[in-house]
Scaffold this motif. Structure first.
Motif, PDB file in Angstrom:
ATOM      1  N   GLU A 126       0.822  -1.226   0.000  1.00 24.16           N
ATOM      2  CA  GLU A 126       0.000   0.000   0.000  1.00 24.16           C
ATOM      3  C   GLU A 126       0.846   1.263   0.000  1.00 24.16           C
ATOM      4  O   GLU A 126       0.433   2.293   0.522  1.00 24.16           O
ATOM      5  N   LYS A 127       2.047   1.185  -0.537  1.00 18.89           N
ATOM      6  CA  LYS A 127       2.834   2.417  -0.693  1.00 18.89           C
ATOM      7  C   LYS A 127       2.511   3.015  -2.049  1.00 18.89           C
ATOM      8  O   LYS A 127       2.459   2.308  -3.067  1.00 18.89           O
ATOM      9  N   LEU A 128       2.277   4.320  -2.050  1.00 16.88           N
ATOM     10  CA  LEU A 128       1.851   4.995  -3.272  1.00 16.88           C
ATOM     11  C   LEU A 128       2.990   5.858  -3.819  1.00 16.88           C
ATOM     12  O   LEU A 128       3.576   6.666  -3.083  1.00 16.88           O
ATOM     13  N   TYR A 129       3.309   5.663  -5.076  1.00 19.66           N
ATOM     14  CA  TYR A 129       4.373   6.429  -5.741  1.00 19.66           C
ATOM     15  C   TYR A 129       3.797   7.151  -6.956  1.00 19.66           C
ATOM     16  O   TYR A 129       2.987   6.569  -7.698  1.00 19.66           O
ATOM     17  N   VAL A 130       4.255   8.374  -7.171  1.00 23.02           N
ATOM     18  CA  VAL A 130       3.777   9.163  -8.305  1.00 23.02           C
ATOM     19  C   VAL A 130       4.971   9.800  -8.992  1.00 23.02           C
ATOM     20  O   VAL A 130       5.838  10.376  -8.316  1.00 23.02           O
ATOM     21  N   THR A 131       5.047   9.705 -10.311  1.00 22.03           N
ATOM     22  CA  THR A 131       6.191  10.310 -11.006  1.00 22.03           C
ATOM     23  C   THR A 131       6.039  11.838 -11.030  1.00 22.03           C
ATOM     24  O   THR A 131       4.922  12.364 -10.996  1.00 22.03           O
ATOM     25  N   GLU A 132       7.167  12.514 -11.097  1.00 22.21           N
ATOM     26  CA  GLU A 132       7.150  13.955 -10.809  1.00 22.21           C
ATOM     27  C   GLU A 132       6.312  14.798 -11.768  1.00 22.21           C
ATOM     28  O   GLU A 132       5.822  15.859 -11.379  1.00 22.21           O
ATOM     29  N   GLY A 133       6.094  14.283 -12.997  1.00 19.90           N
ATOM     30  CA  GLY A 133       5.337  15.073 -13.979  1.00 19.90           C
ATOM     31  C   GLY A 133       3.893  15.328 -13.610  1.00 19.90           C
ATOM     32  O   GLY A 133       3.265  16.245 -14.143  1.00 19.90           O
ATOM     33  N   ILE A 134       3.322  14.513 -12.709  1.00 16.91           N
ATOM     34  CA  ILE A 134       1.896  14.697 -12.384  1.00 16.91           C
ATOM     35  C   ILE A 134       1.652  15.017 -10.904  1.00 16.91           C
ATOM     36  O   ILE A 134       0.520  14.967 -10.435  1.00 16.91           O
ATOM     37  N   THR A 135       2.711  15.368 -10.202  1.00 17.13           N
ATOM     38  CA  THR A 135       2.515  15.610  -8.757  1.00 17.13           C
ATOM     39  C   THR A 135       1.554  16.764  -8.500  1.00 17.13           C
ATOM     40  O   THR A 135       0.800  16.737  -7.531  1.00 17.13           O
ATOM     41  N   ASP A 136       1.555  17.761  -9.382  1.00 13.84           N
ATOM     42  CA  ASP A 136       0.647  18.900  -9.149  1.00 13.84           C
ATOM     43  C   ASP A 136      -0.791  18.590  -9.544  1.00 13.84           C
ATOM     44  O   ASP A 136      -1.708  19.282  -9.122  1.00 13.84           O
ATOM     45  N   SER A 137      -0.980  17.571 -10.366  1.00 15.28           N
ATOM     46  CA  SER A 137      -2.345  17.289 -10.810  1.00 15.28           C
ATOM     47  C   SER A 137      -2.960  16.066 -10.132  1.00 15.28           C
ATOM     48  O   SER A 137      -4.105  15.722 -10.396  1.00 15.28           O
ATOM     49  N   PHE A 138      -2.202  15.410  -9.247  1.00 12.71           N
ATOM     50  CA  PHE A 138      -2.750  14.239  -8.555  1.00 12.71           C
ATOM     51  C   PHE A 138      -2.908  14.542  -7.076  1.00 12.71           C
ATOM     52  O   PHE A 138      -1.975  14.991  -6.409  1.00 12.71           O
ATOM     53  N   ASP A 139      -4.121  14.283  -6.577  1.00  8.48           N
ATOM     54  CA  ASP A 139      -4.415  14.588  -5.187  1.00  8.48           C
ATOM     55  C   ASP A 139      -4.842  13.310  -4.473  1.00  8.48           C
ATOM     56  O   ASP A 139      -5.713  12.588  -4.961  1.00  8.48           O
ATOM     57  N   SER A 140      -4.208  13.019  -3.349  1.00 10.34           N
ATOM     58  CA  SER A 140      -4.549  11.788  -2.627  1.00 10.34           C
ATOM     59  C   SER A 140      -4.486  12.032  -1.134  1.00 10.34           C
ATOM     60  O   SER A 140      -3.676  12.834  -0.659  1.00 10.34           O
ATOM     61  N   ASP A 141      -5.345  11.307  -0.386  1.00  6.71           N
ATOM     62  CA  ASP A 141      -5.281  11.374   1.079  1.00  6.71           C
ATOM     63  C   ASP A 141      -4.190  10.457   1.615  1.00  6.71           C
ATOM     64  O   ASP A 141      -3.832  10.521   2.784  1.00  6.71           O
ATOM     65  N   MET A 142      -3.679   9.576   0.744  1.00  4.36           N
ATOM     66  CA  MET A 142      -2.623   8.661   1.194  1.00  4.36           C
ATOM     67  C   MET A 142      -1.273   9.388   1.185  1.00  4.36           C
ATOM     68  O   MET A 142      -1.092  10.353   0.445  1.00  4.36           O
ATOM     69  N   ASP A 143      -0.339   8.864   1.976  1.00  2.00           N
ATOM     70  CA  ASP A 143       1.035   9.380   1.867  1.00  2.00           C
ATOM     71  C   ASP A 143       1.542   8.989   0.502  1.00  2.00           C
ATOM     72  O   ASP A 143       1.363   7.839   0.089  1.00  2.00           O
ATOM     73  N   MET A 144       2.173   9.915  -0.199  1.00  6.96           N
ATOM     74  CA  MET A 144       2.732   9.479  -1.484  1.00  6.96           C
ATOM     75  C   MET A 144       4.175   9.936  -1.646  1.00  6.96           C
ATOM     76  O   MET A 144       4.564  10.977  -1.140  1.00  6.96           O
ATOM     77  N   THR A 145       4.923   9.098  -2.328  1.00 11.27           N
ATOM     78  CA  THR A 145       6.334   9.399  -2.570  1.00 11.27           C
ATOM     79  C   THR A 145       6.477   9.793  -4.034  1.00 11.27           C
ATOM     80  O   THR A 145       5.925   9.124  -4.915  1.00 11.27           O
ATOM     81  N   ILE A 146       7.203  10.873  -4.251  1.00 14.67           N
ATOM     82  CA  ILE A 146       7.390  11.344  -5.633  1.00 14.67           C
ATOM     83  C   ILE A 146       8.632  10.681  -6.232  1.00 14.67           C
ATOM     84  O   ILE A 146       9.694  10.657  -5.613  1.00 14.67           O
ATOM     85  N   ILE A 147       8.460  10.131  -7.418  1.00 17.81           N
ATOM     86  CA  ILE A 147       9.602   9.543  -8.125  1.00 17.81           C
ATOM     87  C   ILE A 147      10.196  10.639  -9.005  1.00 17.81           C
ATOM     88  O   ILE A 147       9.505  11.184  -9.865  1.00 17.81           O
ATOM     89  N   GLU A 148      11.457  10.932  -8.758  1.00 17.36           N
ATOM     90  CA  GLU A 148      12.109  11.973  -9.569  1.00 17.36           C
ATOM     91  C   GLU A 148      13.047  11.329 -10.572  1.00 17.36           C
ATOM     92  O   GLU A 148      13.532  10.219 -10.362  1.00 17.36           O
ATOM     93  N   LYS A 149      13.266  12.071 -11.622  1.00 20.22           N
ATOM     94  CA  LYS A 149      14.111  11.549 -12.700  1.00 20.22           C
ATOM     95  C   LYS A 149      15.556  11.396 -12.216  1.00 20.22           C
ATOM     96  O   LYS A 149      16.075  12.273 -11.526  1.00 20.22           O
ATOM     97  N   GLU A 150      16.141  10.230 -12.560  1.00 17.11           N
ATOM     98  CA  GLU A 150      17.551  10.028 -12.189  1.00 17.11           C
ATOM     99  C   GLU A 150      18.449  10.603 -13.270  1.00 17.11           C
ATOM    100  O   GLU A 150      18.084  10.603 -14.431  1.00 17.11           O
ATOM    101  N   ASP A 151      19.616  11.109 -12.843  1.00 16.82           N
ATOM    102  CA  ASP A 151      20.519  11.686 -13.850  1.00 16.82           C
ATOM    103  C   ASP A 151      21.296  10.602 -14.566  1.00 16.82           C
ATOM    104  O   ASP A 151      21.527   9.545 -14.075  1.00 16.82           O
TER     105      ASP A 151
END
Ligand code: AMP
Ligand code: MG
Length: 347
Positions: free
Chosen positions: A322-347
């Motif tokens: 039940e861990k929720l991950y969201v890629t960084e491109g949609i962090t501003d458009s996705f809203d959740s009551d769950m804790d979520m971790t943002i996946i950022e692009k690796e260099d």
């Protein structure tokens, strides 16, 4: 204005469309025509809604196109092109089927085989194609895995000529065809001058433009543990939002759950640690193919794959824990009551 929020729940994703009644164009303040069709095809319930002068015509054409694609592509329809290809081992593909074959084989390569259009013999062995579910015998399953070798599909992109190099091979576009269908409906909408529209094909959603008041469409992402709740809401314009989950089709035997997304290496349902994968992309076909692929890959590979292709899609990943991950491109458009971790692009 009296806003009516309609929440439509269809297996997979709930989508919420505000102002479905008496919508007004934001420019003219004139009432916009709307037309909705509810269709059963491709083994699923579908809803198509168009807003605009040609809404009726667009929705009707969309319905016809869905039936046309179903008749061409569905393995479950005995005389469909794909059923005939599977029976005879060769066929001349139509433009639609050839496009899907091309995309599927490209994905097969790009995903290191996680997406495999030749998986059908394995699906049959589990009974997912007939709903007469069973746990396959190990040796037979191993043979079916060997049959599911996409490198043995001879495909000529120009002519559409397709031939299997091993007897008994079969293909299945179940992991990609709905996304293609929703993309095709967007084209029909555009050809009819529709600027606002939404389709849900068994919970896979694609939207054209924004809602009629100019605000983004709001798509709720289903909670895999509960049909009636969602893990978050995504705001989108001109996007496909497509989810693959182990909860969508499964059977339980001796207390163990067996679902319909197969790890092509083993022939068993993928146990990748992910419960659901949602892909957000401009391209419905790609979104559908990738939702299946990333589900099979599991979190670590999915994260790397997104990092390498972040210009083409974003993703929402829910793990078995039940861990929720969201890629960084949609962090501003996705809203959740769950804790979520943002996946950022690796260099
Ligand atoms: P989706 O709901 O888009 O993930 O599609 C699931 C469907 O894709 C299944 O019901 C099968 O028809 C097909 N499928 C299952 N496993 C795979 C796989 N590894 N690659 C491609 N298609 C698959
Ligand atoms: Mg898919």
């Amino acid at each position: 204005m009296n806003r009516l929020i309609t929440v439509i729940i269809i297996a997979g994703i709930t989508f919420c469309c505000g102002c479905r009644e008496n919508p007004k164009s934001k420019d003219t303040d004139v009432e916009l025509k709307s037309s909705t069709k509810e269709i059963f095809a491709m083994d699923t319930y579908m809803t198509v809604t168009a807003y605009g002068e040609n809404a009726d015509k667009a929705a009707e054409q969309a319905e016809n196109r869905i039936h046309e694609l179903d008749a061409e592509l569905s393995t479950g329809i005995e005389d469909s092109l794909i059923a005939v290809l599977n029976k005879k081992g060769s066929a001349e593909l139509t433009k639609d089927a050839a496009y899907l074959m091309k995309c599927s084989l490209e994905l097969w390569k790009k995903t290191d085989g996680a997406f495999n259009p030749a998986i059908y013999p394995v699906m049959e062995e589990w009974g997912f194609t007939t709903k007469e579910y069973k746990i396959p015998d190990n040796d037979i399953l191993r043979q079916k895995v060997q049959l599911s070798d996409a490198s043995k599909i001879k495909f000529d992109e120009n002519s559409g000529r397709t031939e299997f190099e091993i007897d008994g091979m079969k293909v299945d576009f179940g992991g990609i065809a709905k996304g293609y269908t929703s993309s095709e409906i967007m084209h029909i909408f555009e050809e009819n001058g529709i600027t606002s529209g939404i389709v849900s094909l068994g919970g896979n959603v694609q939207v054209l433009g924004s809602k009629t008041d100019g605000s983004p469409w709001r798509v709720a992402i289903q909670n895999p543990n509960d049909d009636d709740s969602y893990i978050g809401i995504l705001e989108i314009k001109d996007k496909a939002v497509i989810t693959s989950g182990s909860y969508e089709r499964y059977f339980i035997e001796d207390g163990k759950t067996y679902h319909h997304i197969i790890n092509p290496d083993t022939g068993y349902p993928a146990e990748s640690g992910l419960k659901s994968v949602t892909i957000v992309s401009d391209d419905g076909t790609l979104a559908d193919g990738l939702s299946t692929s990333l589900f099979v890959m599991g979190f670590d590979k999915a994260k790397l794959f997104w990092s390498d292709n972040s210009d083409k899609f974003d993703a929402i990943l829910l793990t078995d824990e039940e861990k929720l991950y969201v890629t960084e491109g949609i962090t501003d458009s996705f809203d959740s009551d769950m804790d979520m971790t943002i996946i950022e692009k690796e260099d």
